[in-house]
Design a protein around this motif. Structure first.
Motif, PDB file in Angstrom:
ATOM      1  N   LYS A  43     -70.679   2.117 -20.880  1.00 37.93           N
ATOM      2  CA  LYS A  43     -69.721   1.844 -21.953  1.00 37.93           C
ATOM      3  C   LYS A  43     -68.525   1.060 -21.444  1.00 37.93           C
ATOM      4  N   VAL A  44     -67.840   0.445 -22.393  1.00 35.66           N
ATOM      5  CA  VAL A  44     -66.564  -0.203 -22.114  1.00 35.66           C
ATOM      6  C   VAL A  44     -65.522   0.886 -21.908  1.00 35.66           C
ATOM      7  N   THR A  45     -64.658   0.740 -20.898  1.00 37.09           N
ATOM      8  CA  THR A  45     -63.658   1.769 -20.615  1.00 37.09           C
ATOM      9  C   THR A  45     -62.221   1.249 -20.623  1.00 37.09           C
ATOM     10  N   GLY A  46     -62.041   0.015 -21.040  1.00 38.57           N
ATOM     11  CA  GLY A  46     -60.662  -0.471 -21.107  1.00 38.57           C
ATOM     12  C   GLY A  46     -60.576  -1.892 -21.630  1.00 38.57           C
ATOM     13  N   LEU A  47     -59.372  -2.219 -22.094  1.00 39.39           N
ATOM     14  CA  LEU A  47     -59.049  -3.579 -22.536  1.00 39.39           C
ATOM     15  C   LEU A  47     -58.274  -4.230 -21.400  1.00 39.39           C
ATOM     16  N   ARG A  48     -58.813  -5.313 -20.842  1.00 34.95           N
ATOM     17  CA  ARG A  48     -58.150  -5.943 -19.693  1.00 34.95           C
ATOM     18  C   ARG A  48     -57.144  -7.009 -20.124  1.00 34.95           C
ATOM     19  N   SER A  49     -57.630  -7.987 -20.902  1.00 33.93           N
ATOM     20  CA  SER A  49     -56.825  -9.190 -21.121  1.00 33.93           C
ATOM     21  C   SER A  49     -57.322  -9.950 -22.338  1.00 33.93           C
ATOM     22  N   ILE A  50     -56.507 -10.924 -22.748  1.00 37.12           N
ATOM     23  CA  ILE A  50     -56.899 -11.789 -23.856  1.00 37.12           C
ATOM     24  C   ILE A  50     -56.671 -13.244 -23.455  1.00 37.12           C
ATOM     25  N   ASP A  51     -57.631 -14.098 -23.794  1.00 41.86           N
ATOM     26  CA  ASP A  51     -57.497 -15.539 -23.607  1.00 41.86           C
ATOM     27  C   ASP A  51     -57.118 -16.149 -24.958  1.00 41.86           C
ATOM     28  N   TYR A  52     -55.987 -16.884 -24.961  1.00 38.12           N
ATOM     29  CA  TYR A  52     -55.556 -17.571 -26.180  1.00 38.12           C
ATOM     30  C   TYR A  52     -55.794 -19.072 -26.042  1.00 38.12           C
ATOM     31  N   ASN A  53     -56.158 -19.711 -27.129  1.00 42.97           N
ATOM     32  CA  ASN A  53     -56.030 -21.155 -27.241  1.00 42.97           C
ATOM     33  C   ASN A  53     -54.630 -21.439 -27.764  1.00 42.97           C
ATOM     34  N   VAL A  54     -53.924 -22.340 -27.097  1.00 43.33           N
ATOM     35  CA  VAL A  54     -52.564 -22.708 -27.532  1.00 43.33           C
ATOM     36  C   VAL A  54     -52.427 -24.223 -27.512  1.00 43.33           C
ATOM     37  N   GLU A  81     -55.281 -22.524 -13.075  1.00 40.71           N
ATOM     38  CA  GLU A  81     -56.425 -23.359 -12.747  1.00 40.71           C
ATOM     39  C   GLU A  81     -56.520 -24.428 -13.814  1.00 40.71           C
ATOM     40  N   ALA A  82     -57.371 -25.396 -13.640  1.00 37.75           N
ATOM     41  CA  ALA A  82     -57.496 -26.470 -14.626  1.00 37.75           C
ATOM     42  C   ALA A  82     -57.752 -25.861 -15.995  1.00 37.75           C
ATOM     43  N   GLY A  83     -56.816 -26.113 -16.921  1.00 38.52           N
ATOM     44  CA  GLY A  83     -57.025 -25.626 -18.281  1.00 38.52           C
ATOM     45  C   GLY A  83     -56.699 -24.166 -18.493  1.00 38.52           C
ATOM     46  N   GLY A  84     -56.127 -23.488 -17.527  1.00 39.81           N
ATOM     47  CA  GLY A  84     -55.830 -22.069 -17.720  1.00 39.81           C
ATOM     48  C   GLY A  84     -54.603 -21.617 -16.972  1.00 39.81           C
ATOM     49  N   GLN A  85     -53.646 -20.991 -17.693  1.00 43.23           N
ATOM     50  CA  GLN A  85     -52.456 -20.395 -17.072  1.00 43.23           C
ATOM     51  C   GLN A  85     -52.590 -18.884 -17.207  1.00 43.23           C
ATOM     52  N   TYR A  86     -52.550 -18.163 -16.097  1.00 47.31           N
ATOM     53  CA  TYR A  86     -52.772 -16.716 -16.071  1.00 47.31           C
ATOM     54  C   TYR A  86     -51.432 -16.001 -15.925  1.00 47.31           C
ATOM     55  N   LEU A  87     -51.208 -14.990 -16.766  1.00 39.70           N
ATOM     56  CA  LEU A  87     -49.970 -14.204 -16.683  1.00 39.70           C
ATOM     57  C   LEU A  87     -50.308 -12.726 -16.574  1.00 39.70           C
ATOM     58  N   ARG A  88     -49.483 -12.015 -15.814  1.00 35.88           N
ATOM     59  CA  ARG A  88     -49.695 -10.577 -15.620  1.00 35.88           C
ATOM     60  C   ARG A  88     -48.555  -9.796 -16.252  1.00 35.88           C
ATOM     61  N   LEU A 120     -53.803 -18.612 -20.958  1.00 35.25           N
ATOM     62  CA  LEU A 120     -53.487 -19.654 -21.947  1.00 35.25           C
ATOM     63  C   LEU A 120     -54.346 -20.876 -21.672  1.00 35.25           C
ATOM     64  N   HIS A 121     -55.011 -21.364 -22.720  1.00 37.24           N
ATOM     65  CA  HIS A 121     -55.855 -22.557 -22.622  1.00 37.24           C
ATOM     66  C   HIS A 121     -55.368 -23.587 -23.636  1.00 37.24           C
ATOM     67  N   GLU A 122     -55.312 -24.836 -23.219  1.00 38.02           N
ATOM     68  CA  GLU A 122     -54.857 -25.893 -24.133  1.00 38.02           C
ATOM     69  C   GLU A 122     -55.959 -26.225 -25.134  1.00 38.02           C
ATOM     70  N   ASN A 123     -55.594 -26.259 -26.423  1.00 36.61           N
ATOM     71  CA  ASN A 123     -56.565 -26.540 -27.474  1.00 36.61           C
ATOM     72  C   ASN A 123     -55.803 -27.018 -28.710  1.00 36.61           C
ATOM     73  N   PRO A 124     -56.353 -27.928 -29.486  1.00 36.67           N
ATOM     74  CA  PRO A 124     -55.630 -28.403 -30.675  1.00 36.67           C
ATOM     75  C   PRO A 124     -55.385 -27.292 -31.698  1.00 36.67           C
ATOM     76  N   THR A 125     -56.226 -26.255 -31.695  1.00 37.16           N
ATOM     77  CA  THR A 125     -56.071 -25.165 -32.659  1.00 37.16           C
ATOM     78  C   THR A 125     -55.773 -23.867 -31.932  1.00 37.16           C
ATOM     79  N   ALA A 126     -54.657 -23.218 -32.310  1.00 37.08           N
ATOM     80  CA  ALA A 126     -54.275 -21.961 -31.656  1.00 37.08           C
ATOM     81  C   ALA A 126     -55.083 -20.805 -32.215  1.00 37.08           C
ATOM     82  N   GLY A 127     -55.374 -19.834 -31.347  1.00 40.99           N
ATOM     83  CA  GLY A 127     -56.088 -18.638 -31.789  1.00 40.99           C
ATOM     84  C   GLY A 127     -56.614 -17.865 -30.603  1.00 40.99           C
ATOM     85  N   VAL A 128     -57.432 -16.865 -30.896  1.00 33.38           N
ATOM     86  CA  VAL A 128     -58.016 -16.078 -29.814  1.00 33.38           C
ATOM     87  C   VAL A 128     -59.260 -16.787 -29.310  1.00 33.38           C
ATOM     88  N   LYS A 129     -59.322 -16.952 -27.986  1.00 29.84           N
ATOM     89  CA  LYS A 129     -60.498 -17.596 -27.380  1.00 29.84           C
ATOM     90  C   LYS A 129     -61.486 -16.546 -26.908  1.00 29.84           C
TER      91      LYS A 129
END
Ligand SMILES: [Fe+2]
Length: 302
Positions: A5-16, A38-45, A56-65
């Motif tokens: 089973k899944v035992t936790g929520l780690r993180s979310i990737d957004y398109n911004v 990394e290319a196309g991704g900014q990681y925050l803790r 955070l990923h660059e994308n013309p439309t913002a939302g959950v990736k």
């Protein structure tokens, strides 16, 4: 062997729409810290042990990736992959070690609403976890809009091992740990992101974080209040792309003895989304954004 089973929520990737602006917001206003790029991704803790909680990923439309869950072991990851394969879910590839920041062993898949996820074990954990009185220490929960709430709940429970904590007229709340909910589904016209909640250590921390946001020019879109299901304190804001973010604290801790409440129970017990009767309704902009129609607040992020 116990059911994987899944035992936790780690993180979310957004398109911004602009990674640099969103990164400044999540660092200077929201209280996270950059941890990798990394290319196309900014990681925050956050201040907790998890390697990162936002990408955070660059994308013309913002939302959950992508929404990223944890499992306790590689065997559990493999078992969940087998279960999802048997269910016929859309799966990217077999479990493997990730080469991205934070590493880990896992795989990607999509749910019946088309939302993307990963499940992983062995992600790098920081050794300097601490509580800071105005900073998030972990991702608390993600709320997804859906026009198929009952079947989404069933998928999460039957395949991923979640349990139902409560159902109200507006939302079904499900858990994968002692937290009352790590995911909730809001009844809506179709799939989209309703909001993401970040847990801060205390009520005082929630007010300090909210004060910092106000000082940066961001209006409170809803709150301060205390929710019915989960009993958590909340304030809601819009990020630069108009995605809804929540500071939350005092999330109810539950176990298998927790009695699941239904819509009638909650209507009798609380009669609204705020136990205090203080928060009122979300602003019209916030309601639109929660409905999956992002409402950029137009604040210059410093
Ligand atoms: Fe929430």
């Amino acid at each position: 062997m116990t059911e994987p089973k899944v035992t936790g929520l780690r993180s979310i990737d957004y398109n911004v729409t602009d990674v640099a602006t969103s990164a400044r917001f999540y660092e200077n206003c929201w209280g996270l810290a950059p941890v990798a790029q990394e290319a196309g991704g900014q990681y925050l803790r956050a201040t907790g042990a998890e390697h990162h909680i936002v990408v955070l990923h660059e994308n013309p439309t913002a939302g959950v990736k992508c929404i990223n869950f944890g499992a306790d072991s590689r065997a559990a990851v493999d078992g969940l992959h087998t279960k999802l394969s048997g269910f016929g879910a859309a799966i990217g590839s077999a479990p493997a070690f990730f080469s991205k920041p934070g590493g880990g062993y896992g795989f990607a898949f999509s749910d019946p609403d088309g939302q993307s996820y990963t499940i992983s074990s062995d992600v790098i954990q920081h050794g300097d976890a601490k509580m800071v009185e105005d900073r998030p220490f972990k991702l608390s929960h993600v709320v997804l809009n859906s026009d198929k709430v009952a079947s989404q709940e069933e998928f999460y429970c039957d395949v991923l091992g979640f349990k139902v904590s409560d159902r109200t007229a507006r939302m079904n709340f499900i858990r994968c740990s002692a937290d009352h909910h790590s995911v909730a589904f809001a009844h809506a016209n179709g799939p989209s992101l309703n909001h993401t909640a970040f847990e801060v250590p205390t009520f005082d921390a929630l007010m300090r974080g909210s004060g910092r946001m106000k000082g940066k020019g961001f209006e409170v879109g809803w709150g301060v209040g205390r929710h019915g299901p989960g009993n958590n304190i909340f304030t809601y804001f819009l990020d630069p792309n108009g995605l809804v973010v929540e500071y939350t604290a005092e999330v109810e801790q539950v176990d298998d003895t927790y009695a699941t409440g239904g819509p009638e129970d909650w209507a009798k017990r609380v009669g609204g989304p705020d136990r205090w009767g203080f928060a009122g309704l979300p602003t019209p902009l916030m309601q639109k954004a929660m409905g999956g129609d992002p409402q950029p607040p137009g604040v210059n992020v410093e």
